[in-house]
Design a protein around this motif. Structure first.
Motif, short mmCIF file in Angstrom:
data_model
loop_
_atom_site.label_atom_id
_atom_site.label_comp_id
_atom_site.label_asym_id
_atom_site.label_seq_id
_atom_site.Cartn_x
_atom_site.Cartn_y
_atom_site.Cartn_z
N LYS A 1 52.98 -5.15 -55.08
CA LYS A 1 51.57 -5.50 -55.04
C LYS A 1 50.83 -5.02 -56.28
CE LYS A 1 51.50 -7.51 -50.99
NZ LYS A 1 51.23 -8.96 -50.86
N LEU A 2 51.35 -3.96 -56.91
CA LEU A 2 50.69 -3.40 -58.10
C LEU A 2 51.52 -3.63 -59.36
CD1 LEU A 2 49.46 0.03 -56.64
CD2 LEU A 2 48.09 -2.00 -57.08
N VAL A 3 52.43 -4.61 -59.31
CA VAL A 3 53.35 -4.80 -60.43
C VAL A 3 52.60 -5.19 -61.71
CG1 VAL A 3 53.81 -7.24 -59.92
CG2 VAL A 3 55.54 -5.86 -61.11
N MET A 4 51.49 -5.91 -61.61
CA MET A 4 50.75 -6.32 -62.80
C MET A 4 50.08 -5.13 -63.49
SD MET A 4 47.35 -8.19 -61.22
CE MET A 4 46.66 -8.43 -62.86
N PHE A 5 49.99 -4.01 -62.76
CA PHE A 5 49.43 -2.79 -63.33
C PHE A 5 50.51 -1.72 -63.56
CE2 PHE A 5 45.93 -4.73 -60.90
CZ PHE A 5 45.03 -4.94 -61.96
N GLY A 6 51.76 -2.14 -63.49
CA GLY A 6 52.87 -1.24 -63.83
C GLY A 6 53.23 -0.24 -62.77
N ALA A 7 53.25 -0.66 -61.49
CA ALA A 7 53.66 0.25 -60.41
C ALA A 7 54.42 -0.54 -59.35
CB ALA A 7 52.44 0.93 -59.78
N THR A 8 55.60 -0.07 -59.00
CA THR A 8 56.43 -0.68 -57.97
C THR A 8 56.92 0.41 -57.02
OG1 THR A 8 57.17 -2.47 -59.42
CG2 THR A 8 58.54 -2.00 -57.50
N ALA B 1 40.17 -1.56 -57.26
CA ALA B 1 39.52 -0.82 -58.35
C ALA B 1 40.00 -1.30 -59.72
CB ALA B 1 39.80 0.68 -58.19
N LEU B 2 41.31 -1.54 -59.86
CA LEU B 2 41.85 -1.98 -61.14
C LEU B 2 41.40 -3.39 -61.49
CD1 LEU B 2 45.48 -0.55 -60.81
CD2 LEU B 2 43.68 0.25 -62.36
N VAL B 3 41.32 -4.28 -60.50
CA VAL B 3 40.85 -5.64 -60.76
C VAL B 3 39.38 -5.62 -61.19
CG1 VAL B 3 40.29 -7.85 -59.65
CG2 VAL B 3 42.52 -6.78 -59.27
N ASN B 4 38.59 -4.73 -60.59
CA ASN B 4 37.19 -4.58 -61.01
C ASN B 4 37.10 -4.15 -62.47
OD1 ASN B 4 36.07 -5.36 -58.58
ND2 ASN B 4 35.97 -3.28 -57.75
N LEU B 5 37.98 -3.23 -62.88
CA LEU B 5 38.00 -2.79 -64.27
C LEU B 5 38.38 -3.95 -65.20
CD1 LEU B 5 39.69 0.73 -63.99
CD2 LEU B 5 37.28 0.22 -64.43
N LEU B 6 39.31 -4.79 -64.74
CA LEU B 6 39.68 -5.97 -65.53
C LEU B 6 38.52 -6.94 -65.65
CD1 LEU B 6 43.31 -6.99 -64.42
CD2 LEU B 6 42.56 -6.31 -66.71
N ASP B 7 37.85 -7.20 -64.54
CA ASP B 7 36.72 -8.13 -64.55
C ASP B 7 35.60 -7.66 -65.44
OD1 ASP B 7 38.14 -9.70 -62.80
OD2 ASP B 7 37.10 -8.99 -60.99
N GLN B 8 35.43 -6.34 -65.51
CA GLN B 8 34.37 -5.77 -66.36
C GLN B 8 34.84 -5.58 -67.81
OE1 GLN B 8 33.10 -2.11 -64.47
NE2 GLN B 8 32.98 -3.09 -62.45
N GLU B 9 36.09 -5.98 -68.06
CA GLU B 9 36.69 -5.85 -69.40
C GLU B 9 36.71 -4.41 -69.88
OE1 GLU B 9 34.75 -8.55 -72.05
OE2 GLU B 9 35.49 -10.34 -71.00
N ILE C 1 39.42 -2.52 -69.25
CA ILE C 1 40.81 -2.32 -69.65
C ILE C 1 41.38 -3.66 -70.11
CG2 ILE C 1 41.29 -0.34 -68.16
CD1 ILE C 1 42.51 -2.22 -66.13
N ASN C 2 42.29 -3.59 -71.08
CA ASN C 2 42.93 -4.79 -71.63
C ASN C 2 44.44 -4.66 -71.44
OD1 ASN C 2 43.79 -7.01 -73.07
ND2 ASN C 2 43.35 -6.13 -75.09
N MET C 3 44.96 -5.38 -70.44
CA MET C 3 46.37 -5.26 -70.12
C MET C 3 47.26 -5.96 -71.13
SD MET C 3 46.44 -3.26 -67.59
CE MET C 3 48.16 -3.37 -67.10
N GLU C 4 46.68 -6.65 -72.11
CA GLU C 4 47.47 -7.24 -73.19
C GLU C 4 47.84 -6.21 -74.24
OE1 GLU C 4 48.57 -10.31 -73.05
OE2 GLU C 4 47.54 -10.55 -71.13
N ASP C 5 47.10 -5.11 -74.28
CA ASP C 5 47.36 -4.03 -75.23
C ASP C 5 48.48 -3.15 -74.66
OD1 ASP C 5 47.01 -1.17 -76.27
OD2 ASP C 5 45.65 -2.27 -77.59
N SER C 6 49.54 -2.96 -75.43
CA SER C 6 50.70 -2.24 -74.93
C SER C 6 50.38 -0.78 -74.61
CB SER C 6 51.86 -2.32 -75.93
OG SER C 6 51.48 -1.76 -77.18
N THR C 7 49.53 -0.15 -75.42
CA THR C 7 49.16 1.24 -75.18
C THR C 7 48.36 1.38 -73.89
OG1 THR C 7 49.12 1.71 -77.56
CG2 THR C 7 48.00 3.27 -76.11
N VAL C 8 47.39 0.48 -73.72
CA VAL C 8 46.58 0.49 -72.50
C VAL C 8 47.47 0.20 -71.29
CG1 VAL C 8 44.72 -0.68 -71.25
CG2 VAL C 8 44.47 -0.18 -73.69
N ARG C 9 48.38 -0.75 -71.44
CA ARG C 9 49.27 -1.11 -70.33
C ARG C 9 50.13 0.09 -69.91
NH1 ARG C 9 50.95 -5.40 -72.45
NH2 ARG C 9 53.00 -4.71 -73.23
#
Length: 293
Positions: free
Chosen positions: A142-149, A214-222, A224-232
């Motif tokens: 469920k959290l795989v897009m944010f790097g957690a399984t 909470a993480l989706v809200n951060l994405l919507d508010q820009e 966090i940028n999950m395209e950036d490898s360091t941020v990811r």
């Protein structure tokens, strides 16, 4: 007759008994505070008996405070059974009925929401003959897009969660080293392996969905940028750590809660599987075959 030496420590002893402390633990504590006479285990037993400080008896006020703190730590989704299990892991013993009443008193809106959201998590007949018959293992992404399984292992008969781990992506070596191997070494060998079906809704509602929201809200508010490898990498690391806290709390509560008609998973699984395995038959994941040259 009450011991005059222990009378000044009446409230301390009563509080420690309500927290589920043993007589030995109370004696050790009093000795460490400088009490030199009258704090033997036998004296403390007599003092508690004379004052009706029964083991596990928690006052209504103390229970409501403990439940309120539990809600702060676990969120609003724990019902009376899992909250009773969670409190028992903290040394606070109370009946499910009293915990349920405290939940209704402390957080009425949450109680109504749980009642309206009640569901049957196991609608199909299921049968496991003994501890070690069926082991259920599965991953949750469920959290795989944010790097957690998450990966869990649960015994079919006792419903005891025997192993779990959270990792950035599914990794069979980590699963073997952190989930399967420790479970087999502690409990023994299972006859069959199956997928988990019943436990994931509990994990999702109590851990994954709040974090994902909470993480989706951060994405919507820009933010966090999950395209950036360091941020990811940073998001994955933080998400795994936060999720692990929640998973640990759910696992401890689940294993300590009472299942109607069956019992408490921790107690049911205390003797392990029939088939035992030694460490030399389960090498570490880092084990390397010696070079033949």
């Amino acid at each position: 007759m009450n011991s005059p030496t222990l009378e000044p420590f009446r409230e301390v002893i009563q509080e420690m008994k309500m927290q589920g402390k043993t007589y030995k633990e109370i004696s050790t504590f009093l000795t460490s505070t400088g009490v030199q006479r009258g704090c033997s285990i036998d004296n403390i037993k007599r003092f508690c008996a004379d004052n009706n400080f029964l083991k596990g008896v928690v006052s209504a006020t103390h229970l409501e405070l403990a439940v309120a703190k539990g809600i702060q730590e676990t969120g609003p989704t724990f019902g009376r059974k899992t909250m009773t299990g969670y409190l028992s892991t903290k040394g606070i013993n109370a009946s499910e009925g009293r915990v349920g009443a405290a939940l209704r008193s402390v957080q009425q809106p949450n109680h109504k929401a749980r009642c309206h959201g009640a569901r049957n998590l196991n609608p199909f007949p299921y049968h496991a003959e003994y501890m070690g018959h069926k082991l259920h293992m599965d991953q949750n992404e469920k959290l795989v897009m944010f790097g957690a399984t998450h990966v869990l292992a649960i015994d079919g008969l006792t419903s005891n969660i025997v192993g779990h781990s959270t990792m950035p992506v599914k990794n069979n070596l980590i699963i073997y080293e952190n989930v399967y191997r420790p479970a087999v070494l502690e409990y023994g060998m299972w006859d069959q392996n199956h997928r988990i079906e019943r436990i994931w809704p509990e994990m999702n509602n109590r851990v994954n969905y709040p974090i994902k929201t909470a993480l989706v809200n951060l994405l919507d508010q820009e933010r966090i940028n999950m395209e950036d490898s360091t941020v990811r990498f940073c998001v994955s690391n933080l998400t795994c750590q936060i999720a692990s806290i929640g998973i640990n709390r759910v696992v401890d509560s689940w294993n300590a809660h009472r299942i109607p008609g069956r019992g408490v998973p921790n107690i049911l699984a205390q003797h392990g599987c029939v088939k035992k395995v030694t460490k030399d038959l389960l090498p570490c994941a880092s084990y390397q075959i010696p070079d033949s040259h």
